[in-house]
Design an enzyme around this catalytic site. Structure first.
Site, mmCIF file in Angstrom:
data_model
loop_
_atom_site.group_PDB
_atom_site.id
_atom_site.type_symbol
_atom_site.label_atom_id
_atom_site.label_comp_id
_atom_site.label_asym_id
_atom_site.label_seq_id
_atom_site.Cartn_x
_atom_site.Cartn_y
_atom_site.Cartn_z
ATOM 1 C CG HIS A 1 38.783 -6.877 68.072
ATOM 2 N ND1 HIS A 1 37.999 -7.979 68.337
ATOM 3 C CD2 HIS A 1 37.925 -5.825 68.054
ATOM 4 C CE1 HIS A 1 36.737 -7.601 68.440
ATOM 5 N NE2 HIS A 1 36.653 -6.304 68.276
ATOM 6 N NE ARG A 2 35.852 -4.056 72.697
ATOM 7 C CZ ARG A 2 35.102 -4.781 71.857
ATOM 8 N NH1 ARG A 2 34.820 -6.043 72.129
ATOM 9 N NH2 ARG A 2 34.621 -4.257 70.765
ATOM 10 C CG ASN B 1 29.547 -2.256 76.231
ATOM 11 O OD1 ASN B 1 29.349 -3.098 77.098
ATOM 12 N ND2 ASN B 1 29.676 -2.548 74.946
ATOM 13 C CE LYS C 1 33.460 -1.446 73.890
ATOM 14 N NZ LYS C 1 33.679 -0.202 73.139
ATOM 15 C CE LYS D 1 34.124 -10.936 70.195
ATOM 16 N NZ LYS D 1 33.039 -9.979 70.206
ATOM 17 N N GLY E 1 27.113 -7.118 67.279
ATOM 18 C CA GLY E 1 27.674 -6.557 66.053
ATOM 19 C C GLY E 1 27.823 -7.595 64.944
ATOM 20 C CG ASP F 1 36.707 3.810 67.768
ATOM 21 O OD1 ASP F 1 35.517 3.528 68.051
ATOM 22 O OD2 ASP F 1 37.019 4.317 66.676
HETATM 23 P P1 ITT Z 1 31.188 2.274 73.050
HETATM 24 O O1 ITT Z 1 29.906 2.643 73.712
HETATM 25 O O2 ITT Z 1 32.248 1.895 74.036
HETATM 26 O O3 ITT Z 1 31.674 3.270 72.020
HETATM 27 P P2 ITT Z 1 30.256 0.564 70.912
HETATM 28 O O4 ITT Z 1 29.615 -0.762 71.094
HETATM 29 O O5 ITT Z 1 29.450 1.673 70.354
HETATM 30 O O6 ITT Z 1 30.938 0.914 72.302
HETATM 31 P P3 ITT Z 1 32.775 -0.106 69.528
HETATM 32 O O7 ITT Z 1 33.686 0.998 69.233
HETATM 33 O O8 ITT Z 1 33.243 -1.111 70.517
HETATM 34 O O9 ITT Z 1 31.400 0.554 69.886
HETATM 35 O O10 ITT Z 1 32.438 -0.892 68.202
HETATM 36 C C1 ITT Z 1 31.951 -0.241 67.043
HETATM 37 C C2 ITT Z 1 31.233 -1.221 66.176
HETATM 38 O O11 ITT Z 1 32.170 -2.169 65.635
HETATM 39 C C3 ITT Z 1 30.168 -2.052 66.891
HETATM 40 O O12 ITT Z 1 28.929 -1.393 66.859
HETATM 41 C C4 ITT Z 1 30.175 -3.330 66.068
HETATM 42 O O13 ITT Z 1 29.361 -3.158 64.930
HETATM 43 C C5 ITT Z 1 31.612 -3.471 65.610
HETATM 44 N N1 ITT Z 1 32.384 -4.318 66.557
HETATM 45 C C6 ITT Z 1 33.387 -3.909 67.360
HETATM 46 N N2 ITT Z 1 33.848 -4.922 68.121
HETATM 47 C C7 ITT Z 1 33.104 -5.991 67.783
HETATM 48 C C8 ITT Z 1 33.076 -7.330 68.223
HETATM 49 O O14 ITT Z 1 33.876 -7.768 69.201
HETATM 50 N N3 ITT Z 1 32.189 -8.147 67.686
HETATM 51 C C9 ITT Z 1 31.342 -7.731 66.737
HETATM 52 N N4 ITT Z 1 31.281 -6.491 66.265
HETATM 53 C C10 ITT Z 1 32.164 -5.613 66.772
#
Ligand code: ITT
Length: 203
Positions: free
Chosen positions: A186-187, A13, A16, A181, A159, A75
């Site tokens: 959190h991130r 991603n 990120k 944001k 998400g 994660d």
């Molecule tokens: P990677 O390829 O890095 O694993 P990802 O998008 O699949 O990234 P994440 O581990 O960051 O996965 O997030 C997992 C899920 O949690 C993501 O698909 C969203 O549904 C939810 N999520 C995480 N962070 C979020 C955010 O900032 N805003 C909205 N939803 C979030």
């Protein structure tokens, strides 16, 4: 200035990578952050852990072993109080299809349809890990507390952003600008804490 230390982030991603690169830069660290796409021969690791921290550590260690470089991984997910922390580590595939943001969000809203506003507390959680090729590891966490709306609002982010309203806000995360944001997310919090750890171990 000396040659920057290369650091690899376990994600495909690009958003990120850009976000963490900016945070490491703002912390004044002499590191060059690259995404896992720079090493296409390294396979993705199965996320078999049962906590965000376990999964972040698994990904960071696997990448550090495979590349011989310091590696970072994160994660994250949404944790809903009335669901005892679910979707949690299952956030990306809550509806059954990995990465179907719309279906995941709609299923969650349907599950919570009878839940009153005062019981709709939830938070985004993120664990960020650093692993060195010698096995040294550190993990830090960040949270964004809020409540869940009954209908989506806003078109930024991804998400569950359209249904999470941060505490003290009148807008959802999807109505915030990316900078707004990142400042409270959190991130953002986990990555800023990780930058300190990177400074300690690699700076
Ligand atoms: P990677 O390829 O890095 O694993 P990802 O998008 O699949 O990234 P994440 O581990 O960051 O996965 O997030 C997992 C899920 O949690 C993501 O698909 C969203 O549904 C939810 N999520 C995480 N962070 C979020 C955010 O900032 N805003 C909205 N939803 C979030």
């Amino acid at each position: 200035m000396s040659t920057p230390r290369r650091l690899i982030l376990a994600t495909r991603n690009q958003h990120k990578v850009t976000e963490l690169r900016a945070i490491l830069g703002a912390a004044g660290l002499n590191v060059e952050l690259v995404g896992a796409d720079a090493y296409p021969e390294v396979p993705d690791v199965a996320e078999t852990g049962v906590t965000f921290a376990e999964n972040a550590l698994l990904k960071a260690h696997a990448l550090a072993r495979a590349t011989g470089l310091p590696a970072v991984a994160d994660d994250s997910g949404l944790c809903v109080d009335v669901l005892n922390g679910a979707p949690g580590i299952f956030s990306a595939r809550w509806s059954g299809r990995h990465g179907d943001d719309r279906a995941n969000l709609e299923l969650l809203l349907a599950q919570l349809s009878d839940i009153a506003p005062e019981h709709r507390a939830a938070h985004f959680a993120c664990a960020a890990a650093l692993a060195l090729p010698d096995g040294t590891e550190r993990v830090v966490e960040g949270r964004l507390l809020g409540t869940l709306r009954t209908a989506p609002a806003g078109s930024n982010g991804f998400g569950y952003d359209p249904i999470l309203q941060p505490l003290g806000e009148t807008r959802t995360c999807a109505e915030l600008t990316p900078d707004e944001k990142n400042a409270i997310s959190h991130r953002g919090k986990a990555f800023r804490a990780l930058a300190e750890v990177v400074g300690e171990l690699l700076g």
